[in-house]
Design a protein around this motif. Structure first.
Motif, mmCIF file in Angstrom:
data_model
loop_
_atom_site.group_PDB
_atom_site.id
_atom_site.type_symbol
_atom_site.label_atom_id
_atom_site.label_comp_id
_atom_site.label_asym_id
_atom_site.label_seq_id
_atom_site.Cartn_x
_atom_site.Cartn_y
_atom_site.Cartn_z
ATOM 1 N N ILE A 46 -17.257 -7.631 9.206
ATOM 2 C CA ILE A 46 -16.003 -7.463 9.695
ATOM 3 C C ILE A 46 -15.111 -6.442 8.767
ATOM 4 O O ILE A 46 -15.163 -6.631 7.471
ATOM 5 N N SER A 47 -14.485 -5.607 9.231
ATOM 6 C CA SER A 47 -13.422 -4.753 8.402
ATOM 7 C C SER A 47 -12.178 -5.683 8.069
ATOM 8 O O SER A 47 -11.964 -6.611 8.360
ATOM 9 N N GLU A 48 -11.230 -5.196 7.037
ATOM 10 C CA GLU A 48 -10.258 -5.682 6.613
ATOM 11 C C GLU A 48 -9.122 -5.866 7.850
ATOM 12 O O GLU A 48 -8.618 -6.851 7.913
ATOM 13 N N GLU A 49 -9.212 -5.048 8.798
ATOM 14 C CA GLU A 49 -8.161 -4.891 9.824
ATOM 15 C C GLU A 49 -8.693 -6.149 10.675
ATOM 16 O O GLU A 49 -8.133 -6.975 11.261
ATOM 17 N N HIS A 50 -10.182 -6.282 11.089
ATOM 18 C CA HIS A 50 -10.708 -7.290 11.881
ATOM 19 C C HIS A 50 -10.466 -8.855 11.235
ATOM 20 O O HIS A 50 -9.925 -9.648 11.881
ATOM 21 N N LEU A 51 -10.632 -8.668 9.737
ATOM 22 C CA LEU A 51 -10.360 -10.146 9.256
ATOM 23 C C LEU A 51 -8.995 -10.376 9.330
ATOM 24 O O LEU A 51 -8.615 -11.743 9.742
ATOM 25 N N ALA A 52 -8.120 -9.625 9.148
ATOM 26 C CA ALA A 52 -6.575 -9.910 9.248
ATOM 27 C C ALA A 52 -6.432 -10.425 10.795
ATOM 28 O O ALA A 52 -5.695 -11.501 10.869
ATOM 29 N N TYR A 53 -7.005 -9.648 11.779
ATOM 30 C CA TYR A 53 -6.910 -10.086 13.211
ATOM 31 C C TYR A 53 -7.484 -11.564 13.300
ATOM 32 O O TYR A 53 -6.642 -12.450 14.123
#
Length: 76
Positions: A57-64
């Motif tokens: 998972i990307s950083e954006e996905h992780l933040a979500y």
């Protein structure tokens, strides 16, 4: 690298979408493919889960995921 693993609790039953669960693993790997291989090996050695899919998972996905409250790292 954080990986999201989609799985079923039991290998003996046919997979059903409604019963799919997810867990998150922090895997140290050189690239995504090696990380997926390590994640699958860990799950197969330490659980009776039926792995459906593994994704980095990307950083954006992780933040979500963190904002949604669904994120919790699993240690095996």
């Amino acid at each position: 690298m954080i990986f999201k693993v989609f799985y079923q609790n039991n290998k003996d039953n046919s997979p059903r979408r409604e019963q799919t669960k997810a867990l998150y693993l922090d895997i140290s790997a050189d690239d995504e493919l090696k990380g997926r291989i390590i994640a699958r090996q860990l799950i197969e050695e330490k659980t009776k889960y039926n792995v459906e899919y593994i994704e980095a998972i990307s950083e954006e996905h992780l933040a979500y995921e963190k904002d949604s409250g669904a994120f919790e790292l699993t240690e095996l």
